[in-house]
Design a protein around this motif. Sequence first.
Motif, mmCIF file in Angstrom:
data_model
loop_
_atom_site.group_PDB
_atom_site.id
_atom_site.type_symbol
_atom_site.label_atom_id
_atom_site.label_comp_id
_atom_site.label_asym_id
_atom_site.label_seq_id
_atom_site.Cartn_x
_atom_site.Cartn_y
_atom_site.Cartn_z
ATOM 1 N N ALA A 19 0.835 -1.205 0.000
ATOM 2 C CA ALA A 19 0.000 0.000 0.000
ATOM 3 C C ALA A 19 0.866 1.250 0.000
ATOM 4 N N ALA A 22 -3.284 -0.782 -3.579
ATOM 5 C CA ALA A 22 -4.320 -1.033 -2.573
ATOM 6 C C ALA A 22 -4.622 -2.521 -2.482
ATOM 7 N N PRO A 76 -5.641 0.655 2.022
ATOM 8 C CA PRO A 76 -5.763 1.561 0.872
ATOM 9 C C PRO A 76 -4.379 1.998 0.397
#
Length: 137
Positions: free
Chosen positions: A16, A21, A26
């Motif tokens: 990430a 992601a 995220p």
Amino acid sequence: MKYLVMVQGTQADYEAMRGTASATSPAWSEEQLKTMFAYMGAINDDLSESGELVDGQGLAEPAQTRHVTLGDDGKAVITDGPYGETKELLAGYWVLECESLERVTEIAERVARCPQPAGAPDHPVVIRPIMDGSGDI
């Protein structure tokens, strides 16, 4: 007394931070990554200035980890990570010399507040006292 302060991270967390992601993490923007590094750098600077920092390092991603144990035959058994089911691993650590567990807990709370993207998983911070060499635990 010396303490080891450890931050946990997963392979998904490292990916990430590179912008990929996952279902649990995220993607980080370049700005978010710079903010995180500046935040951690400020902690390091403050601990160095106070004389509490003994050592501290960020660690490479879990994919680069090897776990070595001995098999029943006495030969090394090498696997690709310390926790095969979860792939959790330490993301970084500090060795601190602090007057009390309360003080090192304050520092760990600051580390736990590290900025990250909305929706990113919490990264536990673990504190362990370091044995003093006398054998006392």
